[in-house]
Write a protein that holds these residues in place. Structure first.
Motif, mmCIF file in Angstrom:
data_model
loop_
_atom_site.group_PDB
_atom_site.id
_atom_site.type_symbol
_atom_site.label_atom_id
_atom_site.label_comp_id
_atom_site.label_asym_id
_atom_site.label_seq_id
_atom_site.Cartn_x
_atom_site.Cartn_y
_atom_site.Cartn_z
ATOM 1 N N LEU A 38 63.461 74.953 54.576
ATOM 2 C CA LEU A 38 64.399 75.841 54.291
ATOM 3 C C LEU A 38 65.200 76.080 55.565
ATOM 4 O O LEU A 38 66.220 76.640 55.773
ATOM 5 C CB LEU A 38 63.542 77.434 53.932
ATOM 6 N N ASP A 106 68.084 68.662 39.775
ATOM 7 C CA ASP A 106 67.250 69.532 40.610
ATOM 8 C C ASP A 106 68.292 70.453 41.100
ATOM 9 O O ASP A 106 68.803 70.065 42.115
ATOM 10 C CB ASP A 106 66.482 68.926 41.764
ATOM 11 N N GLU A 107 68.060 71.752 40.920
ATOM 12 C CA GLU A 107 68.859 72.903 41.588
ATOM 13 C C GLU A 107 68.327 73.048 43.019
ATOM 14 O O GLU A 107 67.245 72.773 43.413
ATOM 15 C CB GLU A 107 68.792 74.227 40.977
ATOM 16 N N ASN A 109 67.716 75.220 45.941
ATOM 17 C CA ASN A 109 67.101 76.526 46.010
ATOM 18 C C ASN A 109 67.617 77.397 47.355
ATOM 19 O O ASN A 109 67.880 76.613 48.333
ATOM 20 C CB ASN A 109 65.717 76.595 45.793
ATOM 21 N N LEU A 110 67.655 78.418 47.204
ATOM 22 C CA LEU A 110 68.020 79.447 48.339
ATOM 23 C C LEU A 110 66.848 80.594 48.460
ATOM 24 O O LEU A 110 66.376 80.925 47.127
ATOM 25 C CB LEU A 110 69.259 80.053 48.116
ATOM 26 N N ASN A 111 66.598 81.007 49.462
ATOM 27 C CA ASN A 111 66.027 82.359 49.654
ATOM 28 C C ASN A 111 66.759 83.258 49.974
ATOM 29 O O ASN A 111 67.868 83.226 50.364
ATOM 30 C CB ASN A 111 64.343 82.184 50.138
ATOM 31 N N ASN A 112 66.175 84.566 50.040
ATOM 32 C CA ASN A 112 67.230 85.908 50.381
ATOM 33 C C ASN A 112 67.797 85.650 51.824
ATOM 34 O O ASN A 112 68.924 85.988 51.920
ATOM 35 C CB ASN A 112 66.417 86.886 50.451
ATOM 36 N N ARG A 113 67.022 85.207 52.619
ATOM 37 C CA ARG A 113 67.454 84.943 54.015
ATOM 38 C C ARG A 113 68.578 84.090 54.062
ATOM 39 O O ARG A 113 69.640 84.477 54.663
ATOM 40 C CB ARG A 113 66.412 84.478 55.114
ATOM 41 N N ARG A 115 70.354 83.340 51.452
ATOM 42 C CA ARG A 115 71.465 83.840 50.916
ATOM 43 C C ARG A 115 72.402 84.811 51.576
ATOM 44 O O ARG A 115 73.830 84.942 51.226
ATOM 45 C CB ARG A 115 70.918 84.373 49.666
ATOM 46 N N ARG A 116 71.770 85.645 52.258
ATOM 47 C CA ARG A 116 72.485 86.360 53.182
ATOM 48 C C ARG A 116 73.564 85.641 54.239
ATOM 49 O O ARG A 116 74.365 85.982 54.525
ATOM 50 C CB ARG A 116 71.372 87.305 53.928
ATOM 51 N N LYS A 144 77.786 93.954 55.496
ATOM 52 C CA LYS A 144 76.501 93.835 55.412
ATOM 53 C C LYS A 144 75.534 92.706 56.191
ATOM 54 O O LYS A 144 74.390 93.080 56.656
ATOM 55 C CB LYS A 144 76.021 93.306 53.836
ATOM 56 N N TYR B 155 54.159 88.098 54.099
ATOM 57 C CA TYR B 155 55.658 87.501 53.667
ATOM 58 C C TYR B 155 56.538 88.397 54.174
ATOM 59 O O TYR B 155 57.511 87.955 54.913
ATOM 60 C CB TYR B 155 55.585 86.934 52.287
ATOM 61 N N GLU B 160 61.124 88.355 56.049
ATOM 62 C CA GLU B 160 62.144 89.305 55.872
ATOM 63 C C GLU B 160 62.185 90.483 57.086
ATOM 64 O O GLU B 160 63.053 91.250 56.734
ATOM 65 C CB GLU B 160 62.165 90.151 54.342
ATOM 66 N N ALA B 250 68.685 91.784 45.895
ATOM 67 C CA ALA B 250 67.358 91.206 46.614
ATOM 68 C C ALA B 250 67.675 91.113 48.077
ATOM 69 O O ALA B 250 67.081 91.388 48.825
ATOM 70 C CB ALA B 250 67.147 89.921 45.831
ATOM 71 N N THR B 251 68.950 90.895 48.543
ATOM 72 C CA THR B 251 69.357 90.510 49.915
ATOM 73 C C THR B 251 69.326 92.119 50.608
ATOM 74 O O THR B 251 69.273 92.194 51.971
ATOM 75 C CB THR B 251 70.453 89.931 49.987
ATOM 76 N N GLY B 275 66.650 86.612 43.210
ATOM 77 C CA GLY B 275 66.152 86.693 44.506
ATOM 78 C C GLY B 275 65.145 87.806 44.766
ATOM 79 O O GLY B 275 64.349 87.847 45.758
ATOM 80 N N GLU B 371 60.947 83.692 44.244
ATOM 81 C CA GLU B 371 62.020 84.393 44.050
ATOM 82 C C GLU B 371 62.532 84.079 42.652
ATOM 83 O O GLU B 371 62.451 82.719 42.211
ATOM 84 C CB GLU B 371 63.205 83.986 45.190
ATOM 85 N N LYS B 373 64.512 83.200 39.755
ATOM 86 C CA LYS B 373 65.838 82.319 39.435
ATOM 87 C C LYS B 373 66.661 82.825 38.087
ATOM 88 O O LYS B 373 66.213 83.750 37.470
ATOM 89 C CB LYS B 373 65.443 80.983 39.536
ATOM 90 N N ASN B 379 61.177 80.330 41.950
ATOM 91 C CA ASN B 379 61.322 79.306 43.003
ATOM 92 C C ASN B 379 60.413 79.934 44.233
ATOM 93 O O ASN B 379 60.663 80.745 44.885
ATOM 94 C CB ASN B 379 62.776 79.500 43.512
ATOM 95 N N VAL B 381 59.036 80.162 47.508
ATOM 96 C CA VAL B 381 59.213 80.236 48.716
ATOM 97 C C VAL B 381 58.319 80.135 49.802
ATOM 98 O O VAL B 381 58.773 80.018 51.025
ATOM 99 C CB VAL B 381 60.537 81.480 48.929
#
Lengths: 534, 422
Positions: A38, A106-107, A109-113, A115-116, A144, B155, B160, B250-251, B275, B371, B373, B379, B381
């Motif tokens: 990541l 295979d997609e 993937n992203l996590n929230n961080r 994505r922001r 944001k 976590y 976060e 989610a963000t 997310g 998270e 999907k 997914n 994380v």
């Protein structure tokens, strides 16, 4: 994000004149985008945004949309037409690369961080082109993320912007960035005022954050702006809670108005009423399911098809119940209660056997999704439409009862069965039709409830108690009473919830109703006349 | 029915009983399945009944156990807690089952507990729960709070940077206890009381407007906020829908849930949930050959290529594997012998690790944060490096911190303060 947005990014970057020599440098960061690391993914995103290559921008767009994949067969990074696959484009070269389904891909993937981070990067990329809504969205995403790197493009964009609304959004976004970065104090104090003018919760959050961390003068300005917003929000909160109450009242009204007919008018304690609501919701599911396979273009309007069909179906079930079970039990409330409760279990288990015990997906049509802001009040479209729908159902029912021959017969039978019978009214037929009407109305309530609640075999159970409460509280046998009861209970519930919590709030309401019924056993609007004494 | 046919029927039935009855008793080992197939909990528990049937069928294909076939005895406690106790008694006393796999809610487990202890039988309980329990007659194959709730909070705090917490739950024992542990844990980490909001809602709560608005309000204090959700079952869908409606992404305010799995997501439109997080010990999306085989077997068994797998199914898979191994090792289905053989029993889990049964009747598991999907899958994380052993008693509740669960000498108890030596 929309394809237009993607096109815009492309045009923008082409205009900047991306040197072709950078193209080969894309391969490594693109591979990192589909990898598992990541941290490396974040760096790759930054690197791609820096290249200014249109292909990189397209890849970032696709990543945000969930359309960036790695093809399983040759490990190539590709952009698909949709999130489920379709036509593929090679992300590194921009050339067509055949097509595939999700199973072969295979997609990334992203996590929230991430994505922001991505929305910040894309925000800077899409600031100056596209329609007003796109530009506002870009400014909003910078507001944001408050990414300091966005300051320069933002300042440039503001200078070039002509639309006042977009300009205001951009200035607020710029103020947000200025407020949290280290800069000239005077500029930051002015920024606090600009952010304060936005006046919503997001602005409040940002100001409180600044008030905690800034040099004293900035903190004071932020605190002052925050206090202004808070004063405004107190009023707004009260209004918001009342609006929630009205919306809950509308839901209760929908669920209870059918019962107001079967219980209120006919005096049948129908414990299976909730199951009629549930059957209505399942009808919606069946129709949406059919639309999905047979007529996808109808899907967005499937509710209009569901309303009459749910009415007819549940009305038919209602007639069946009335003719087969309930008519033998008129005048014996206890047996009716037990028999209909048994029926409700039978219907629930039947649905469970046919559709399975899990929830069924009923999607919201686009015109019922999202929210609308009215002077800072957030109202969701689904709730607004349900309020409108409840009002229509109520008015139509009132009309049927008061202005049609059937309504007249129904009221005659209710008030004096023997007299009505000797006047030539076929009371049995009226009974069956009344029950059908009550059940049918419950069915269309189910169509509405399928939009905001689970479509599961248990749907009806959660509404039956509330429905009885509304009818009894409002006054048995009076539609206006049901309306008043539903709205009172809805608003009281929503005003109590933030103060006492949902559990205590519910208990308080129950206690209140018990006390109220002690004082006025016939509810808010007591029916007067011979029928009551009988 | 006239007399003649009635007596013929009775005769046939008697004959059948005489023929099959003793034969069954000799040739099969009975396994009880105690999951609700009707009522509110059927939504979750029916799947577990099916997965047990699949596991038993497969074991029989391999030749059964100890030279005997396994026979599943399915009863339906109908989401009715007292009925769970009755049905458990029926399974143990009348059907003479060797072990029972069952229960979902904590209240159903508490209801059958005295029956299992009185009749000395074994229950395999597959669902994540609030801990604070270790019975000699129950093996807990779901997660204890230290295998789900605590790592999830860690976590959020580290990844976060969350400093403000909403603990939202349904009003019953699991959320109340979990939130008590989490509150104590957060305070021990220096979170101020005003940065914790605790909210309970009734079962099946469907109107979330004002509560979501409260959360939004709580989250706009200039500090990163997250929701830790122990909201159960049906109430989740309207909750997430309302979050989407009110524009909470989610963000902005991530929600981490402990009761939302693949099965729950299968019934809803996951677009507004993108997310948001869930903490489990298993995700269907985990890439592992054992998991792939399990999914393939499950979809073939249930004859539906779209059916999903979830965490409690994995728990039954591990529990059943451990039980069969323990029976083989003990050479008998005798409860006392099997229980002894269970301690230290190892079995492959579906995420590429090897779970071990501890002497406190809890198993070791990896903790995964996923998270949501767009396709209703998770997914992953974050994942713990090693497997985490389940702790029966939470060190963050003062009165529990003193207790030890260890069913071997010198403790031999589910919760005592001092070891006892003979």
């Amino acid at each position: 994000m929309s394809p237009t947005l993607r096109r815009i990014a492309l045009v923008l970057l082409l205009a900047l004149g991306a040197p072709a020599a950078w193209a080969q440098d894309l391969a490594a960061p693109l591979q990192a985008l589909v990898g598992d690391d990541l941290a490396a993914k974040g760096e790759a995103m930054e690197a791609l945004a820096r290249t200014g290559d249109p292909r990189a921008a397209a890849a970032l767009q696709a990543l945000g949309d969930g359309r960036l994949f790695q093809r399983k067969s040759d490990r190539k990074v590709v952009i698909a037409a949709t999130t489920r696959g379709g036509a593929l484009t090679d992300a590194a070269t921009g050339a067509a690369a055949g097509s595939a389904t999700a199973a072969d891909l295979d997609e990334a993937n992203l996590n929230n961080r991430l994505r922001r981070q991505l929305s910040g990067l894309l925000g800077s990329l899409t600031l100056t082109l596209g329609d007003a809504a796109t530009r506002i969205a870009a400014a909003e995403s910078i507001f944001k993320t408050r990414d300091a790197a966005a300051l320069a493009p933002l300042t440039a964009a503001i200078a070039a912007e002509k639309d006042a609304r977009v300009r205001r959004a951009m200035e607020t976004a710029r103020a947000a960035v200025v407020l949290v970065t280290d800069g000239a104090e005077a500029e930051r104090i002015a920024a606090a005022a600009t952010v304060g003018a936005r006046g919503d919760r997001d602005a409040l959050g940002l100001l409180l954050q600044a008030a905690n961390a800034s040099p004293p003068a900035v903190a004071a300005a932020a605190r002052e702006a925050a206090a202004t917003i808070q004063r405004r929000l107190v009023m707004l909160d009260a209004a918001q809670n009342v609006s929630y109450g009205i919306s809950l009242g509308a839901v209760l009204l929908l669920a209870a108005v059918g019962l107001a007919i079967t219980f209120g008018v006919m005096g049948v304690i129908n414990m299976a009423h909730g199951e009629m609501v549930m059957l209505g919701a399942y009808t919606t599911f069946v129709i949406q399911d059919w639309c999905r396979t047979a007529a996808p273009q109808l899907l967005d309007h499937s509710l209009f098809l569901a309303i009459p069909l749910a009415f007819l179906f549940t009305a038919a079930v209602g007639v069946l119940l009335e003719r087969s079970v309930i008519r033998w039990l008129y005048g014996r409330p206890l047996e009716t209660l037990l028999a209909t409760w048994g029926l409700s279990l039978v219907i629930q288990q039947a649905v469970r056997s046919v559709f399975g015990p899990t929830n069924r997906e009923v999607s919201n049509p686009t015109w019922m999704s999202g929210q609308v802001d009215v002077y800072g009040l957030t109202l969701t479209w689904s709730r607004l439409w349900i309020i409108v729908f409840a009002a229509i159902v109520f008015v139509v029912l009132l009309f049927v009862l008061k202005r049609t021959a059937f309504g007249l017969q129904m009221r005659a039978v209710t008030q004096n069965r023997a007299m009505a019978s000797s006047m030539g009214i076929r009371t049995h037929r009226v009974d069956a039709l009344t029950f059908a009407l009550g059940s049918g109305v419950a069915g269309i309530a189910g169509v509405a409830l399928s939009q905001i609640d689970n479509v599961s075999p248990n749907l009806g159970q959660s509404y039956i108690i509330d429905s009885f409460m509304v009818v009894v509280f409002g006054g048995v046998g009076n539609l206006w009473g049901t309306l008043a009861g539903a709205l009172t209970l809805g608003i009281a519930n929503k005003l109590l919830e933030p103060m006492a919590g949902a559990v205590l709030g519910k208990i308080a309401i129950l206690v209140f109703i018990i006390l109220f019924i002690q004082r006025r056993p016939r509810g808010l609007f007591a029916l007067r006349g011979r029928a009551v004494e009988a | 029915m006239n007399m003649k046919t009635a007596s013929a029927f009775a005769g046939a039935a008697l004959a059948a009983a005489a023929m099959i009855g003793p034969a069954v008793a000799q040739d099969t080992i009975k396994v009880g399945i105690l999951h609700s197939l009707s009522g509110t909990m059927a939504i979750s528990e029916t799947t577990l009944k099916d997965v047990m049937l699949m596991l038993i069928e497969e074991q029989n294909k391999k030749g059964g156990l100890l030279g005997k076939k396994l026979e599943a005895v399915v009863v339906d406690p109908a989401s009715n807690w007292p009925l769970f106790a009755e049905k458990a008694r029926e399974l143990i006393s009348q059907q003479k089952v060797a072990a029972v796999f069952g229960c979902w809610t904590s209240v159903s487990r508490k209801s059958v507990l005295p029956v299992f202890e009185e009749l000395n039988s074994l229950l395999f309980y597959p669902v994540q729960y609030e801990g604070e329990e270790s019975s000699r007659n129950v093996f807990y194959t779901g997660a204890a709070p230290n295998q789900q709730a605590i790592p999830a909070v860690d976590y959020l705090a580290s990844e976060e940077k969350v400093v403000r917490w909403v603990l939202a739950g349904t009003d019953y024992v699991y959320p109340r206890t979990t939130n008590k542990i989490l509150e104590a844990y957060l305070k021990s980490k220096g979170v101020k009381p005003e940065d914790i909001m605790i909210n309970y809602t009734p079962f099946g709560h469907s109107d979330w407007q004002s509560i979501v608005a409260e959360i939004k309000k709580f989250g706009s204090a200039g500090k990163k906020t997250a929701v830790v959700s122990t909201i159960n079952g049906d109430a989740n869908v309207p909750f997430y829908k309302e979050l989407g409606n009110q524009g909470i992404k989610a963000t902005d305010i991530p929600v981490v849930a402990f009761s939302v799995g693949e099965e729950e997501l299968a019934g809803i439109d996951t677009k507004p949930l993108l997310g948001h997080l869930a903490a489990w010990n298993y995700f269907m999306s985990v890439k592992d050959p054992v998991n792939d085989a399990f999914i393939k077997q499950w979809q073939a068994f249930i004859k539906n290529p779209k059916r999903v797998t979830n965490d409690p199914m994995e728990a039954h898979y591990i529990g059943f594997t451990m039980w069969t191994q323990a029976v083989l090792q003990a050479g008998t289905t005798d409860v006392n012998a099997v229980r002894q053989a269970m301690y230290g029993q190892k079995a492959k889990n579906l995420t590429g690790g090897i779970s071990v049964m501890g002497v406190n009747h809890h198993i070791s598991k990896p903790v995964l944060i996923g998270e949501i999907k767009g396709d209703g899958q998770f997914n992953t994380v974050w994942k713990t490096k090693d497997l985490v052993p389940g702790a029966a008693w939470s060190p963050y509740i003062p009165e529990s911190a003193k207790l030890t669960a260890d069913w071997t000498y010198p403790w031999v108890c589910g919760g005592c303060e001092k070891p006892k030596y003979n």
